[in-house]
Design an enzyme around this catalytic site. Structure first.
Site, short mmCIF file in Angstrom:
data_model
loop_
_atom_site.label_atom_id
_atom_site.label_comp_id
_atom_site.label_asym_id
_atom_site.label_seq_id
_atom_site.Cartn_x
_atom_site.Cartn_y
_atom_site.Cartn_z
N CYS A 149 10.54 41.31 30.89
CA CYS A 149 11.76 41.82 31.45
C CYS A 149 12.86 41.25 30.72
O CYS A 149 13.27 41.66 29.72
CB CYS A 149 11.72 41.26 32.80
SG CYS A 149 13.05 42.26 33.90
N ILE A 161 11.60 43.86 38.59
CA ILE A 161 12.67 43.21 39.27
C ILE A 161 14.00 43.35 38.26
O ILE A 161 14.03 42.74 37.21
CB ILE A 161 12.45 41.69 39.57
CG1 ILE A 161 11.37 41.46 40.24
CG2 ILE A 161 13.71 41.09 40.25
CD1 ILE A 161 10.74 39.99 40.23
N HIS A 179 6.38 42.52 36.13
CA HIS A 179 6.32 40.87 35.82
C HIS A 179 4.75 40.80 36.24
O HIS A 179 4.66 40.31 37.31
CB HIS A 179 7.00 40.19 36.91
CG HIS A 179 8.49 40.05 36.53
ND1 HIS A 179 8.97 38.80 35.88
CD2 HIS A 179 9.36 40.85 36.70
CE1 HIS A 179 10.18 39.07 35.59
NE2 HIS A 179 10.46 40.30 36.03
N GLU A 186 2.99 38.21 35.86
CA GLU A 186 2.81 36.70 36.23
C GLU A 186 2.73 36.58 37.70
O GLU A 186 2.50 35.86 38.43
CB GLU A 186 3.70 35.78 35.55
CG GLU A 186 5.08 35.91 35.88
CD GLU A 186 6.07 36.92 35.53
OE1 GLU A 186 5.42 38.13 35.03
OE2 GLU A 186 7.21 36.93 35.68
#
Ligand code: GLN
Length: 185
Positions: A78, A133, A169, A171
């Site tokens: 990102c 996000i 993302h 993670e």
């Protein structure tokens, strides 16, 4: 092998459980000295304008560019993808390691954060849960860049030699497939 996790700003902590689960040794990177002790680097999500300010303030831009030129594997997530892009909102990108243009926060407010399912052949996965996000949109990419996953038409996972970027993302999910892939890059 030691993985560097850029820790000047952003969501670096969410990577720790993945690296620990995979038994990877890692180091938090906030200086050129830290970077020198690593053989690959994760640039986490965060806020790309703030991150680039800190990268400059900590004198990390030059050392990062040098290591990228030497072929160090790097994964940008990102805001990290924004740091790696050659062009950001029509201006020259900070590290310019991926020959692509990005537009920041291009998905608008309603679609700012969402989870979707992606098919990712290079990881042997379908139905991978991808969390976006306030993601950038990859609007142009050269033939040097291979597109490994798309959301509708837009590339969301790209690879250029040993530099990769995801605009979502991994993670934030419990799966380690992306981290494992990166450790083998
Ligand atoms: N919107 C952020 C930026 O432009 C990126 C968001 C993220 O990393 N999750 O820097």
């Amino acid at each position: 092998m030691r993985v560097g996790l850029l820790a000047v700003q952003g969501a670096f902590r969410d990577h720790l459980s993945h690296l620990e689960a995979l038994g990877a040794s890692y180091r938090l990177v906030v200086s050129a000295h830290d970077l020198a002790g690593c053989d690959r680097l994760i640039i986490p999500g965060g806020e790309s304008t703030v991150m680039s300010k800190f990268l400059r303030a900590y004198n990390l831009v030059g050392p990062l560019k040098d290591r990228l030129a030497m072929g160090m594997p790097v994964w940008g997530i990102c805001a990290g993808a924004i740091a790696l892009a050659s062009s950001v909102d029509g201006k020259k990108g900070l590290l310019a390691a991926l020959d692509m243009s990005v537009e920041r926060n291009a998905y608008g407010r309603q679609l700012a954060s969402r989870a979707v399912r992606l098919s990712i052949p290079i990881l042997g996965r379908t139905g991978f849960e991808a969390i976006f996000i306030r993601a950038p949109r990859i609007t142009r990419w050269s033939r040097k860049v291979s597109v490994e996953a798309r959301l509708e038409q837009d590339p969301v996972f790209v690879l250029q030699k040993r530099v990769m970027a995801t605009t979502f993302h991994p993670e934030l999910t419990s799966e380690h497939v992306f981290h494992r892939f990166f450790l083998n890059l």
